[in-house]
Write a protein that holds these residues in place. Structure first.
Motif, PDB file in Angstrom:
ATOM      1  N   ARG A   1       0.835  -1.202   0.000  1.00 32.95           N
ATOM      2  CA  ARG A   1       0.000   0.000   0.000  1.00 32.95           C
ATOM      3  C   ARG A   1       0.873   1.257   0.000  1.00 32.95           C
ATOM      4  O   ARG A   1       0.590   2.225  -0.709  1.00 32.95           O
ATOM      5  CB  ARG A   1      -0.940  -0.005   1.210  1.00 32.95           C
ATOM      6  CG  ARG A   1      -1.949  -1.144   1.198  1.00 32.95           C
ATOM      7  CD  ARG A   1      -2.845  -1.142   2.428  1.00 32.95           C
ATOM      8  NE  ARG A   1      -3.688  -2.339   2.452  1.00 32.95           N
ATOM      9  CZ  ARG A   1      -4.802  -2.462   3.161  1.00 32.95           C
ATOM     10  NH1 ARG A   1      -5.216  -1.466   3.932  1.00 32.95           N
ATOM     11  NH2 ARG A   1      -5.504  -3.588   3.119  1.00 32.95           N
ATOM     12  N   LYS A   2       1.907   1.236   0.799  1.00 35.49           N
ATOM     13  CA  LYS A   2       2.819   2.374   0.865  1.00 35.49           C
ATOM     14  C   LYS A   2       3.501   2.598  -0.476  1.00 35.49           C
ATOM     15  O   LYS A   2       3.625   3.735  -0.947  1.00 35.49           O
ATOM     16  CB  LYS A   2       3.864   2.134   1.953  1.00 35.49           C
ATOM     17  CG  LYS A   2       4.791   3.309   2.194  1.00 35.49           C
ATOM     18  CD  LYS A   2       5.738   3.018   3.348  1.00 35.49           C
ATOM     19  CE  LYS A   2       6.681   4.196   3.599  1.00 35.49           C
ATOM     20  NZ  LYS A   2       7.599   3.931   4.736  1.00 35.49           N
ATOM     21  N   GLU A   3       3.922   1.501  -1.115  1.00 30.70           N
ATOM     22  CA  GLU A   3       4.569   1.606  -2.422  1.00 30.70           C
ATOM     23  C   GLU A   3       3.594   2.138  -3.475  1.00 30.70           C
ATOM     24  O   GLU A   3       3.963   2.955  -4.327  1.00 30.70           O
ATOM     25  CB  GLU A   3       5.113   0.235  -2.845  1.00 30.70           C
ATOM     26  CG  GLU A   3       6.291  -0.240  -2.015  1.00 30.70           C
ATOM     27  CD  GLU A   3       6.702  -1.654  -2.358  1.00 30.70           C
ATOM     28  OE1 GLU A   3       6.006  -2.301  -3.185  1.00 30.70           O
ATOM     29  OE2 GLU A   3       7.710  -2.137  -1.807  1.00 30.70           O
ATOM     30  N   ALA A   4       2.340   1.673  -3.409  1.00 31.22           N
ATOM     31  CA  ALA A   4       1.331   2.136  -4.368  1.00 31.22           C
ATOM     32  C   ALA A   4       1.050   3.629  -4.193  1.00 31.22           C
ATOM     33  O   ALA A   4       0.933   4.365  -5.172  1.00 31.22           O
ATOM     34  CB  ALA A   4       0.045   1.335  -4.206  1.00 31.22           C
ATOM     35  N   ALA A   5       0.952   4.060  -2.954  1.00 30.35           N
ATOM     36  CA  ALA A   5       0.707   5.476  -2.688  1.00 30.35           C
ATOM     37  C   ALA A   5       1.834   6.334  -3.240  1.00 30.35           C
ATOM     38  O   ALA A   5       1.599   7.393  -3.842  1.00 30.35           O
ATOM     39  CB  ALA A   5       0.547   5.703  -1.185  1.00 30.35           C
ATOM     40  N   GLN A   6       3.064   5.868  -3.060  1.00 23.87           N
ATOM     41  CA  GLN A   6       4.215   6.602  -3.563  1.00 23.87           C
ATOM     42  C   GLN A   6       4.218   6.637  -5.088  1.00 23.87           C
ATOM     43  O   GLN A   6       4.497   7.681  -5.701  1.00 23.87           O
ATOM     44  CB  GLN A   6       5.513   5.977  -3.065  1.00 23.87           C
ATOM     45  CG  GLN A   6       6.781   6.694  -3.529  1.00 23.87           C
ATOM     46  CD  GLN A   6       6.813   8.139  -3.100  1.00 23.87           C
ATOM     47  OE1 GLN A   6       6.695   8.445  -1.915  1.00 23.87           O
ATOM     48  NE2 GLN A   6       6.961   9.059  -4.054  1.00 23.87           N
TER      49      GLN A   6
ATOM     50  N   LEU B   1       3.723   9.390 -10.266  1.00 23.09           N
ATOM     51  CA  LEU B   1       3.161   9.404 -11.619  1.00 23.09           C
ATOM     52  C   LEU B   1       2.094  10.473 -11.810  1.00 23.09           C
ATOM     53  O   LEU B   1       1.582  10.649 -12.905  1.00 23.09           O
ATOM     54  CB  LEU B   1       2.563   8.028 -11.944  1.00 23.09           C
ATOM     55  CG  LEU B   1       3.541   6.859 -12.028  1.00 23.09           C
ATOM     56  CD1 LEU B   1       2.779   5.536 -12.175  1.00 23.09           C
ATOM     57  CD2 LEU B   1       4.509   7.045 -13.190  1.00 23.09           C
ATOM     58  N   LYS B   2       1.746  11.152 -10.705  1.00 16.00           N
ATOM     59  CA  LYS B   2       0.682  12.163 -10.738  1.00 16.00           C
ATOM     60  C   LYS B   2      -0.637  11.568 -11.230  1.00 16.00           C
ATOM     61  O   LYS B   2      -1.376  12.181 -12.023  1.00 16.00           O
ATOM     62  CB  LYS B   2       1.099  13.370 -11.574  1.00 16.00           C
ATOM     63  CG  LYS B   2       2.236  14.168 -10.944  1.00 16.00           C
ATOM     64  CD  LYS B   2       2.588  15.397 -11.763  1.00 16.00           C
ATOM     65  CE  LYS B   2       3.526  16.335 -10.997  1.00 16.00           C
ATOM     66  NZ  LYS B   2       4.749  15.676 -10.498  1.00 16.00           N
ATOM     67  N   LEU B   3      -0.923  10.369 -10.740  1.00 11.83           N
ATOM     68  CA  LEU B   3      -2.193   9.713 -11.023  1.00 11.83           C
ATOM     69  C   LEU B   3      -3.116   9.886  -9.829  1.00 11.83           C
ATOM     70  O   LEU B   3      -2.720   9.638  -8.688  1.00 11.83           O
ATOM     71  CB  LEU B   3      -1.986   8.213 -11.262  1.00 11.83           C
ATOM     72  CG  LEU B   3      -1.505   7.757 -12.629  1.00 11.83           C
ATOM     73  CD1 LEU B   3      -1.221   6.256 -12.601  1.00 11.83           C
ATOM     74  CD2 LEU B   3      -2.541   8.074 -13.707  1.00 11.83           C
ATOM     75  N   ASP B   4      -4.339  10.302 -10.090  1.00  9.71           N
ATOM     76  CA  ASP B   4      -5.342  10.386  -9.041  1.00  9.71           C
ATOM     77  C   ASP B   4      -6.007   9.021  -8.844  1.00  9.71           C
ATOM     78  O   ASP B   4      -6.079   8.213  -9.774  1.00  9.71           O
ATOM     79  CB  ASP B   4      -6.408  11.416  -9.401  1.00  9.71           C
ATOM     80  CG  ASP B   4      -5.862  12.833  -9.448  1.00  9.71           C
ATOM     81  OD1 ASP B   4      -4.793  13.073  -8.846  1.00  9.71           O
ATOM     82  OD2 ASP B   4      -6.506  13.683 -10.083  1.00  9.71           O
ATOM     83  N   LEU B   5      -6.511   8.807  -7.646  1.00  9.65           N
ATOM     84  CA  LEU B   5      -7.249   7.588  -7.308  1.00  9.65           C
ATOM     85  C   LEU B   5      -8.608   8.014  -6.751  1.00  9.65           C
ATOM     86  O   LEU B   5      -8.785   8.126  -5.542  1.00  9.65           O
ATOM     87  CB  LEU B   5      -6.475   6.752  -6.286  1.00  9.65           C
ATOM     88  CG  LEU B   5      -7.138   5.443  -5.827  1.00  9.65           C
ATOM     89  CD1 LEU B   5      -7.176   4.424  -6.970  1.00  9.65           C
ATOM     90  CD2 LEU B   5      -6.409   4.865  -4.613  1.00  9.65           C
ATOM     91  N   PRO B   6      -9.573   8.281  -7.616  1.00  7.18           N
ATOM     92  CA  PRO B   6     -10.854   8.809  -7.134  1.00  7.18           C
ATOM     93  C   PRO B   6     -11.770   7.776  -6.518  1.00  7.18           C
ATOM     94  O   PRO B   6     -12.656   8.122  -5.740  1.00  7.18           O
ATOM     95  CB  PRO B   6     -11.485   9.399  -8.396  1.00  7.18           C
ATOM     96  CG  PRO B   6     -10.910   8.573  -9.506  1.00  7.18           C
ATOM     97  CD  PRO B   6      -9.504   8.250  -9.086  1.00  7.18           C
TER      98      PRO B   6
ATOM     99  N   LEU C   1      -8.349   1.521   3.588  1.00  4.36           N
ATOM    100  CA  LEU C   1      -7.394   1.458   2.484  1.00  4.36           C
ATOM    101  C   LEU C   1      -7.297   2.811   1.780  1.00  4.36           C
ATOM    102  O   LEU C   1      -6.199   3.286   1.455  1.00  4.36           O
ATOM    103  CB  LEU C   1      -7.820   0.376   1.497  1.00  4.36           C
ATOM    104  CG  LEU C   1      -7.024   0.262   0.193  1.00  4.36           C
ATOM    105  CD1 LEU C   1      -5.548   0.025   0.462  1.00  4.36           C
ATOM    106  CD2 LEU C   1      -7.594  -0.869  -0.675  1.00  4.36           C
ATOM    107  N   ALA C   2      -8.441   3.439   1.560  1.00  2.00           N
ATOM    108  CA  ALA C   2      -8.453   4.749   0.896  1.00  2.00           C
ATOM    109  C   ALA C   2      -7.643   5.773   1.677  1.00  2.00           C
ATOM    110  O   ALA C   2      -6.894   6.564   1.097  1.00  2.00           O
ATOM    111  CB  ALA C   2      -9.895   5.223   0.726  1.00  2.00           C
ATOM    112  N   ARG C   3      -7.783   5.748   3.000  1.00  2.00           N
ATOM    113  CA  ARG C   3      -7.023   6.704   3.819  1.00  2.00           C
ATOM    114  C   ARG C   3      -5.525   6.418   3.774  1.00  2.00           C
ATOM    115  O   ARG C   3      -4.704   7.339   3.765  1.00  2.00           O
ATOM    116  CB  ARG C   3      -7.525   6.658   5.265  1.00  2.00           C
ATOM    117  CG  ARG C   3      -8.882   7.326   5.467  1.00  2.00           C
ATOM    118  CD  ARG C   3      -9.213   7.468   6.931  1.00  2.00           C
ATOM    119  NE  ARG C   3      -9.416   6.174   7.576  1.00  2.00           N
ATOM    120  CZ  ARG C   3     -10.576   5.530   7.632  1.00  2.00           C
ATOM    121  NH1 ARG C   3     -11.648   6.067   7.059  1.00  2.00           N
ATOM    122  NH2 ARG C   3     -10.689   4.377   8.245  1.00  2.00           N
ATOM    123  N   GLU C   4      -5.170   5.137   3.743  1.00  2.00           N
ATOM    124  CA  GLU C   4      -3.756   4.783   3.689  1.00  2.00           C
ATOM    125  C   GLU C   4      -3.124   5.190   2.365  1.00  2.00           C
ATOM    126  O   GLU C   4      -1.944   5.553   2.319  1.00  2.00           O
ATOM    127  CB  GLU C   4      -3.586   3.278   3.910  1.00  2.00           C
ATOM    128  CG  GLU C   4      -3.916   2.828   5.329  1.00  2.00           C
ATOM    129  CD  GLU C   4      -3.779   1.332   5.508  1.00  2.00           C
ATOM    130  OE1 GLU C   4      -3.027   0.703   4.734  1.00  2.00           O
ATOM    131  OE2 GLU C   4      -4.428   0.781   6.418  1.00  2.00           O
TER     132      GLU C   4
END
Length: 302
Positions: free
Chosen positions: A78-83, A88-93, A121-124
């Motif tokens: 999760r941490k790696e995905a957030a980074q 990549l400047k991709l939003d996760l709506p 998960l969304a908050r993480e």
């Protein structure tokens, strides 16, 4: 040098969109791709691919068998995905969580836990702008009258759980489900009256039933927080979902109507399991094809 994403965001009729993670950027729409259609790729490869193609946002699928299923999506991952999303400047709506209001008591309890898990998960992944949750609602069209009261009661429980978890659930009508029309969707919203329950709009399900684009948008877009897009062929008794551009939808008309109704937010390609489960499906090629169709149409909007 302007990127393809920059070109999309400054397409005719839509102002440039700032990077606001997970949020609807003021000025228009942003194109995205649901990783529901990239199950065979690693999460890292899927994110990299979407960014390179030009998409501004992605949707994670929390369904069983996907790398982002909460029980297998580790804290480190999760941490790696957030980074990576940030880099990549991709939003996760939004997060796809397939639940059912027509489920038995055991499955209903599991659904409430799934809502809590998805909110965590969304908050993480982005504490500043957590993704919302989107789901279909289960059941069959013919069972609506018998099940609607019970579905409203279960939706009330979803709303209470979502409010406690500080998240929003966008519910979607489906041609093959009990909630298959704008009117049935709005009836449920009226019963619950919670800001935690909003709409995920997907015109393909209405098109199959002969419900007009303008009619469905007029009814639903004021409550819509997330949009899925795909094409379709057939009718409610026998249908096939298609990639955008392979069916009947006029996307210049579609994006023009969104603009006229004042929709600001993500428009995310959903590749149906009817497509990605077929032998020979290539997720990267599909994502490129969809982007070309949608970005091309969006550039023609005036």
């Amino acid at each position: 040098m302007p990127t393809r994403r920059h070109f999309l965001h400054t397409a005719l009729g839509f102002a440039a969109l700032p990077h606001v993670a997970g949020a609807a950027a003021p000025g228009g729409v942003s194109l995205g791709f649901s990783l529901y259609g990239m199950k065979t790729l690693s999460l890292s490869e899927a994110l990299k691919t979407c960014a390179e193609i030009g998409y501004a946002n992605v949707e994670f699928a929390l369904n069983a068998g996907f790398p982002t299923e909460p029980k297998v999506f580790t804290a480190e991952a999760r941490k790696e995905a957030a980074q990576q999303l940030s880099t990549l400047k991709l939003d996760l709506p939004c997060l796809m969580v397939n639940l059912s209001l027509a489920a038995d008591d055991k499955a209903h309890a599991q659904a409430l836990q799934s809502i809590t898990d998805a909110a965590q998960l969304a908050r993480e992944l982005n504490a500043a702008q957590p993704a919302i949750i989107e789901t279909v609602l289960g059941g069959k069209p013919a069972t609506w009258e018998q099940q609607k009261s019970g579905m409203a009661e279960r939706l009330q429980s979803w709303a209470e759980t979502a409010e406690k978890a500080q998240t929003t659930i966008a519910i979607k009508a489906h041609v093959g489900s009990a909630v298959n029309s704008p009117e049935r969707l709005l009836w449920l919203l009226e019963q619950v009256k919670s800001p935690a329950i909003q709409v995920a709009y997907d015109y393909s399900h209405f098109e199959l039933q002969g419900i007009g684009m303008e009619e469905s948008m007029k009814l639903l877009l004021t409550r819509t927080k997330f949009i899925h897009v795909k094409d379709s062929t057939g009718d409610p008794s026998k249908f096939q979902f298609l990639l955008p551009g392979e069916g009947r939808t006029d996307y210049v008309k579609y994006f023009t109507a969104l603009k006229q109704h004042g929709y600001h937010g993500p428009v995310v390609v959903e590749v149906s399991g009817q497509i990605f489960n077929k032998p020979g499906y290539e997720p990267i090629a599909a994502a490129k094809q969809c982007y070309a169709v949608l970005a091309g149409a969006l550039a023609k909007v005036v």
